[in-house]
Design an enzyme around this catalytic site. Sequence first.
Site, PDB file in Angstrom:
ATOM      1  N   ASP A 105       0.894  -1.116  -0.120  1.00 45.80           N
ATOM      2  CA  ASP A 105       0.026  -0.015   0.029  1.00 45.80           C
ATOM      3  C   ASP A 105       0.869   1.242  -0.063  1.00 45.80           C
ATOM      4  OD1 ASP A 105      -2.588   1.474   0.161  1.00 45.80           O
ATOM      5  OD2 ASP A 105      -1.829   2.205   2.386  1.00 45.80           O
TER       6      ASP A 105
ATOM      7  N   GLU B 120      -2.365  -1.768  -5.661  1.00 40.34           N
ATOM      8  CA  GLU B 120      -3.414  -1.160  -6.397  1.00 40.34           C
ATOM      9  C   GLU B 120      -3.363  -0.427  -7.537  1.00 40.34           C
ATOM     10  OE1 GLU B 120      -6.301   0.163  -2.785  1.00 40.34           O
ATOM     11  OE2 GLU B 120      -4.447   1.187  -2.683  1.00 40.34           O
TER      12      GLU B 120
ATOM     13  N   ASP C  91      -2.833   1.872   7.453  1.00 43.74           N
ATOM     14  CA  ASP C  91      -2.028   1.501   6.101  1.00 43.74           C
ATOM     15  C   ASP C  91      -1.772  -0.111   6.246  1.00 43.74           C
ATOM     16  OD1 ASP C  91      -1.789   4.029   5.348  1.00 43.74           O
ATOM     17  OD2 ASP C  91      -0.197   4.696   6.374  1.00 43.74           O
TER      18      ASP C  91
END
Length: 400
Positions: free
Chosen positions: A187, A271, A353
Amino acid sequence: MRTAYKVRVYPTPQQAAVLNRTFGCVRLVWNTVLTWRHARYHTEGKRTSYAATDRYLTELKRDGSHDFLYEVSSVPLQQALRHQYTAFVNFFAGRARYPRYKTRHGRQSATYTRSAFRWKGGRLHLAKTEGPLAFAWSWPGIDPATLNPTTVTISRDPDGRWYASLAVETTADPEPPPTTGAAVGVDVGVSDFAVLSTGEKIANPRHLERKARNLARYQRRMARKQRGSHNRAKAKAKVARAHRKVRDARRDFLHRTSTRLVRDHDVIVIEDLNVCGMVRNRSLAKAISDCGWGEFRRLLEYKTARHGRHLIVIDRWYPSSKTCSACGHLLAELSLRTRHWTCPACRARHDRDINAAKNILAAGRAVSACGADVSPQGSSLRRSAVKQEAQPVRAGIPRL
């Protein structure tokens, strides 16, 4: 497999004069043909092929006012037309913006094919230049004499440094590193560059922010100099060198981070971020651009493909931060300033996170198990395979 070696080049004054003249001719051909193509499309409604631009270049050389184009090699001029044709193909396909005019103040480059250079015994000879072009080789394990480059791109940065990129076709794939059996979710962020599902946080070095004071000072000095003066040119070179140091430090950090992730993990899940849309936020645009998320993803893509690893890209609309990684509960809202939160269903305490990284890894495993296209080239609004049916709630796996 196609690879490239970028080396630092040290041309002699005579070679530099020829290359600078080549850069100017390449820039002139690009801008002139771009203007002609633009006018032809708006007046006649016709698209221009590469063959048409090649004929236009021949007419341009014969009109009497562009005889200086014969003083440089014709190959870089033709390669400029090929690059422009590719740029328009990408534009009409929606993959790139409309091609822009070239300026003399930015990075200059010229591409030579095999008919315009000679590579013999690890020495480079370019057309229209005298003697071999001196360069510094940075790969002690590779003998340059054994290479057979297909194209050579000579470039000059605004700070005055010269480079050569040697494109080489190789038949043998590199030996893949030993498998580790490990998978990780990544992330990315601004406060921390990346947070891993293992709980590790990779600090954001903030290269541009650390050099901002020096950059501002050099830019103030340049602004005080008279335009067109020699002192302004020297001040502009200092600004370019300061930006180059920031760029090199950022690139080195991204290479080291991506290489470590690829070496230590068989599966990496990230992502699909809309970086172009995120930089429209004026408050975060500078910080996001300094992170280099797009370049980080590009490095992961080619390194995982080269070393036999698996990169999974999940849907950008997946709520990784708002989903509990323990029970799968989905929060209705979660503000950006909230860095820790407690799940109202299972009372688990989450770091925002780390929780997102765990959910990214779980979603990547689910997508991989379904065998769907996890890295779509089109719109990210389409439903992914993991969202087509309800998934049972299990510990450590979010409800998708």
